[in-house]
Design an enzyme around this catalytic site. Structure first.
Site, mmCIF file in Angstrom:
data_model
loop_
_atom_site.group_PDB
_atom_site.id
_atom_site.type_symbol
_atom_site.label_atom_id
_atom_site.label_comp_id
_atom_site.label_asym_id
_atom_site.label_seq_id
_atom_site.Cartn_x
_atom_site.Cartn_y
_atom_site.Cartn_z
ATOM 1 N N LYS A 51 0.836 -1.204 0.000
ATOM 2 C CA LYS A 51 0.000 0.000 0.000
ATOM 3 C C LYS A 51 0.872 1.256 0.000
ATOM 4 C CE LYS A 51 -3.774 -2.410 2.277
ATOM 5 N NZ LYS A 51 -4.404 -2.794 3.547
ATOM 6 N N ASP B 298 -11.074 2.942 4.190
ATOM 7 C CA ASP B 298 -11.382 1.511 4.090
ATOM 8 C C ASP B 298 -12.896 1.276 4.089
ATOM 9 O OD1 ASP B 298 -9.306 -0.258 3.680
ATOM 10 O OD2 ASP B 298 -8.662 -0.261 5.773
ATOM 11 N N GLN C 268 -4.459 -1.190 9.826
ATOM 12 C CA GLN C 268 -4.287 -2.535 9.260
ATOM 13 C C GLN C 268 -4.805 -3.587 10.242
ATOM 14 O OE1 GLN C 268 -3.136 -3.245 6.079
ATOM 15 N NE2 GLN C 268 -3.750 -5.339 6.556
#
Ligand code: NAD
Length: 282
Positions: A53, A120, A97
């Site tokens: 990422k 997200d 994460q």
């Protein structure tokens, strides 16, 4: 091989070119998109995902700040970090994460993220907007699957989509997105009976479980579109999806490979969400 390959790697590269152009356009307005990534603990898979990422950000001109926190980090410390990032005008996207260390309630941390920076799309307000049919920040993996389907011209309206796996980050939001495009959706999970027959009735079959070869060739209807979200590390160290690719690709009309299918699209959608959040920030 009968099936056409849905090449996520190549489509993701096209998305990244468009993102780069957006970044340049934002620069004219004095905005540089900024992403903050919080990584807690030593999970090797998480480290690889985060590295990919961050690299994708670098390639497209998105600023990325990586916060590496020890496995012993407290929930309070993570929440405080998120609160500070919520107030940072140079940060437009916050990514925590998963999984988080066991002493931390991931839900509490995710709910702390300002919805406008929740790239997200896991915050309840973003998931609720999706449920209401007014999507704002859409979770990246389901968004990437939809982009692959649209790009390939796979018919959605009226088709029967069977999604195996009901997580909040993949299966459930994907079912809603497919429903929004007028597919008839069946959402399966570990307690579903007669998975084989359900799968075989699908025009679009999505596997998002995390079990190699869960979907066999016999479970695929001839001509169906098979989307493999799963990522499994095999004993020889190689990566495999949830679908028996060799067998399914003999039967399917379209199929995604693993790697090179859904994975790269997830990262591309993350960049898009971040740039969109930056564009909406002023
Ligand atoms: P999860 O563990 O949260 O959910 C798994 C789901 O599978 C659950 O809903 C469970 O009910 C269902 N399930 C388990 N066993 C089953 C069975 N035998 N039959 C039918 N359903 C069963 O997983 P997740 O976070 O949704 O991820 C699923 C997979 O997708 C994993 O392999 C993960 O690594 C992968 N993934 C890939 C990407 C990507 O970008 N490619 C992104 C996210 C997740």
């Amino acid at each position: 091989m009968a099936a056409r390959l849905l090449d996520g790697k190549s489509l993701a590269a096209q998305v990244r070119v468009a993102v780069k152009r957006e970044v340049e356009a934002l620069a004219q307005r004095g905005i540089r998109p900024g992403l903050a990534v919080l990584l807690a603990g030593e999970n090797p898979a998480s480290r690889v995902y985060v590295r990919n990422k961050v690299r994708a950000c670098e390639e497209t001109g998105v600023r990325s700040d990586l916060y590496e926190l020890p496995a012993s980090v407290s929930e309070e410390a993570l929440v405080d970090r998120v609160l500070a990032l919520n107030d940072d005008p140079d940060i437009h996207g916050i990514l925590v994460q998963l999984p988080l260390p066991k002493q931390v309630d991931a839900h509490e941390v995710l709910e702390t993220i300002a919805p406008a920076k929740d790239i997200d799309g896991f915050h309840e307000s973003n998931l609720g907007a999706l449920l209401a049919g007014r999507p704002r920040m859409v979770p990246c993996t389901p968004a990437g699957v939809m982009r692959l389907l649209e790009h390939a011209g796979v018919p959605l309206a009226g088709s029967h989509a069977v999604v195996i796996g009901r997580s909040n980050i993949v299966g459930k939001p994907l079912a809603l997105l497919l429903l929004q495009r007028d597919a008839t959706v069946t959402l399966c999970h570990s307690k579903s009976r007669d998975l084989e027959n359900l799968a075989r009735s699908a025009d679009i079959l999505v596997a998002a479980v995390g079990r190699a070869k869960l979907v066999t060739g016999r479970m695929v209807k001839p001509g169906a579109c098979v989307i493999d979200v799963g990522v499994n590390r095999l004993s020889d160290g190689s990566l495999a999806g949830d679908v028996d690719f060799a067998a399914a690709s003999e039967v399917a009309g379209w199929i995604t490979p693993v790697p090179g299918g859904v994975g790269p699209m997830t990262i591309a959608m993350l960049l898009e969400n971040c740039v969109r959040a930056a564009g909406a920030s002023k």
